[in-house]
Design an enzyme around this catalytic site. Structure first.
Site, PDB file in Angstrom:
ATOM      1  NE  ARG A  53      22.334 -12.116  19.010  1.00  0.00           N
ATOM      2  CZ  ARG A  53      22.542 -12.218  20.334  1.00  0.00           C
ATOM      3  NH1 ARG A  53      23.450 -11.486  20.920  1.00  0.00           N
ATOM      4  NH2 ARG A  53      21.839 -13.071  21.050  1.00  0.00           N
ATOM      5  CE1 TYR A 106      21.289   3.757  -1.767  1.00  0.00           C
ATOM      6  CE2 TYR A 106      21.741   3.367   0.544  1.00  0.00           C
ATOM      7  CZ  TYR A 106      21.025   3.078  -0.603  1.00  0.00           C
ATOM      8  OH  TYR A 106      20.043   2.129  -0.572  1.00  0.00           O
ATOM      9  CG  ASP A 178      29.846   4.930   1.642  1.00  0.00           C
ATOM     10  OD1 ASP A 178      30.487   4.056   1.021  1.00  0.00           O
ATOM     11  OD2 ASP A 178      28.621   4.902   1.777  1.00  0.00           O
ATOM     12  CE  LYS A 203      25.057  -1.464  -3.633  1.00  0.00           C
ATOM     13  NZ  LYS A 203      24.826  -0.994  -2.328  1.00  0.00           N
TER      14      LYS A 203
HETATM   15  N1  PLP Z   1      26.779   3.388   0.610  1.00  0.00           N
HETATM   16  C1  PLP Z   1      26.673   3.472  -0.718  1.00  0.00           C
HETATM   17  C2  PLP Z   1      27.601   4.381  -1.478  1.00  0.00           C
HETATM   18  C3  PLP Z   1      25.693   2.728  -1.393  1.00  0.00           C
HETATM   19  O1  PLP Z   1      25.587   2.840  -2.730  1.00  0.00           O
HETATM   20  C4  PLP Z   1      24.833   1.882  -0.647  1.00  0.00           C
HETATM   21  C5  PLP Z   1      23.768   1.088  -1.318  1.00  0.00           C
HETATM   22  O2  PLP Z   1      23.437   1.292  -2.449  1.00  0.00           O
HETATM   23  C6  PLP Z   1      24.974   1.829   0.739  1.00  0.00           C
HETATM   24  C7  PLP Z   1      25.964   2.576   1.338  1.00  0.00           C
HETATM   25  C8  PLP Z   1      24.062   0.966   1.573  1.00  0.00           C
HETATM   26  O3  PLP Z   1      24.436  -0.366   1.502  1.00  0.00           O
HETATM   27  P1  PLP Z   1      23.425  -1.625   1.602  1.00  0.00           P
HETATM   28  O4  PLP Z   1      22.482  -1.518   0.446  1.00  0.00           O
HETATM   29  O5  PLP Z   1      24.352  -2.795   1.549  1.00  0.00           O
HETATM   30  O6  PLP Z   1      22.720  -1.501   2.912  1.00  0.00           O
END
Ligand code: PLP
Length: 385
Positions: A53, A106, A178, A203
């Site tokens: 961890r 998101y 992001d 992704k």
């Molecule tokens: N940021 C974006 C632009 C996303 O599309 C997503 C998930 O679809 C996330 C953050 C969250 O990531 P996770 O699903 O790996 O927790």
């Protein structure tokens, strides 16, 4: 041998943080699939490793690699994108602090903020990030963070990162991008003035729809220290096998992003004037309102496209359920094409908020298959006039 930083992006994607195994000569570093590490006497840690961890060599290799790609001093990897976002929010914000959020992000990010951080005392204002005046008008004395996605999810809005960074810094706020949709292969927000990058490495970075993960990248030493403490103390760490798979995916990130981008551009151009489609949202189209900014701050436009169906909700639902190669699924960024219906899938949690997605919108994650096959698949699924 030059430092990693002297190599180009594609070389760093393959080499940064990857030390070959001196015992066997294995070209691919092994997975340290271990929860704990033997001590040479009490407190005698080898290379600082104690318990998985607090640290694991496979996770470390990914963290160094991601930091190199985003031109950051620090990379901190988590079990998911949302775990990474949560750690960043907890590290940077106190009750009473104010955050300015883009109005197209998101749905899970909006849910994390409004269901967990707003009840804990954080205040959030949602604004149109491509409108600098709107962002300036939202600033309060307590503003401590500005959070943007560019390109945004799902409407592909583009924000000028350098301008936003200047506004945020003037307000005394940390600017977070992001970068999940672009990936560092196409856009490096820290080099444009942002303070922090977050990723859902699930992704494009992982790239093969086989691993969940997230990361925070920053060159702010103090903030990184706090985030590392949360990673250790709260424990939402990325497991060794997940870290290893992500490192493997990153080796082809640059070539994948090239192909995602060229396929998506061809699809966006093909369907721009299609009678069944009211509008194509893709920053690579000259008609996109953010095209010039995107062309200046990205090296290509990525693999994400949204379309508004002329036939409304019914047409959008039928389209999303009728493709063959584009599989109907949550998520994005893998080599295989996916199709999604945001208002009931990725963005179901923001219904009734300013982030609500119109029911005629369908989102495409364009994969790296033959583009002719992808176009034919979409054509077949679209309503005929
Ligand atoms: N940021 C974006 C632009 C996303 O599309 C997503 C998930 O679809 C996330 C953050 C969250 O990531 P996770 O699903 O790996 O927790």
């Amino acid at each position: 041998m030059p430092e990693d930083a002297d190599y180009g992006f594609s070389t760093r994607a393959i080499r940064a943080g990857q030390h070959f195994d001196p015992t066997t000569g294995a070209v691919v570093p092994p997975i340290y699939q271990t929860s704990t590490f033997v001590q040479d006497g009490i407190g005698g840690l080898r290379e600082g490793y104690e318990y998985a961890r607090s640290g694991n060599p496979t996770r470390d290799s990914l963290q160094v690699l991601l930091a190199s790609l985003e031109q950051a001093e620090h990379g901190i990897a988590f079990a998911s994108g949302l775990a990474a976002e949560d750690a960043l929010l907890r590290a940077a914000l106190q009750p009473g602090d104010h955050l300015i959020l883009g109005n197209d992000v998101y749905g899970g990010t909006h849910r994390l903020l409004h269901r967990l951080h707003v009840p804990a005392g954080v205040e959030v204002t949602t604004v149109e990030m491509s409108d600098s005046d709107a962002v300036r008008a939202a600033v309060r004395p307590s503003t401590r963070m500005v959070w943007v996605e560019t390109p945004s999810n799902p409407l592909m809005k583009i924000t000028d990162i350098a301008t936003l960074a200047a506004i945020g810094h003037e307000a005394g706020a940390i600017v977070v991008v992001d970068n999940t949709f672009a990936s560092p292969a196409l856009q490096r927000p820290l080099a444009l003035g942002a303070d922090v990058v977050v990723h859902s490495t699930t992704k494009y970075i992982g790239g093969h729809s086989d691993v969940l993960g997230g990361a925070v990248l920053t060159s702010d030493d103090e903030l990184a220290e706090k985030i590392r403490f949360i990673q250790f103390a709260a424990g939402a760490v990325l497991a060794p096998f997940e870290a290893w798979l992500t490192v493997r995916g990153i080796k082809t990130l640059a070539v994948r992003m090239d192909r995602h981008s060229s396929n998506a551009l061809a699809i966006a151009e093909h369907f721009a004037d299609h009678p069944a489609i009211e509008r194509v949202y893709y920053p690579g189209l000259a008609s996109h309102p953010g095209h010039e900014i995107a062309a200046a701050q990205m090296s290509a436009f990525g693999g994400m496209i949204s379309v508004a169906l002329a036939g409304g909700e019914a047409a959008a639902r039928t389209f999303a359920e009728s493709t063959e190669l584009f599989q109907l699924a949550e998520s994005l960024g893998g080599v295989e094409s996916l199709i999604g219906y945001p208002s009931e899938m990725t963005h179901a949690s923001v219904r009734g908020t300013p982030l609500e997605v119109a029911p005629n919108i369908v989102r495409l994650s364009v994969g790296i298959e033959e583009v002719g096959d992808l176009i034919a698949d979409l054509e077949t699924a679209l309503p005929r006039s």
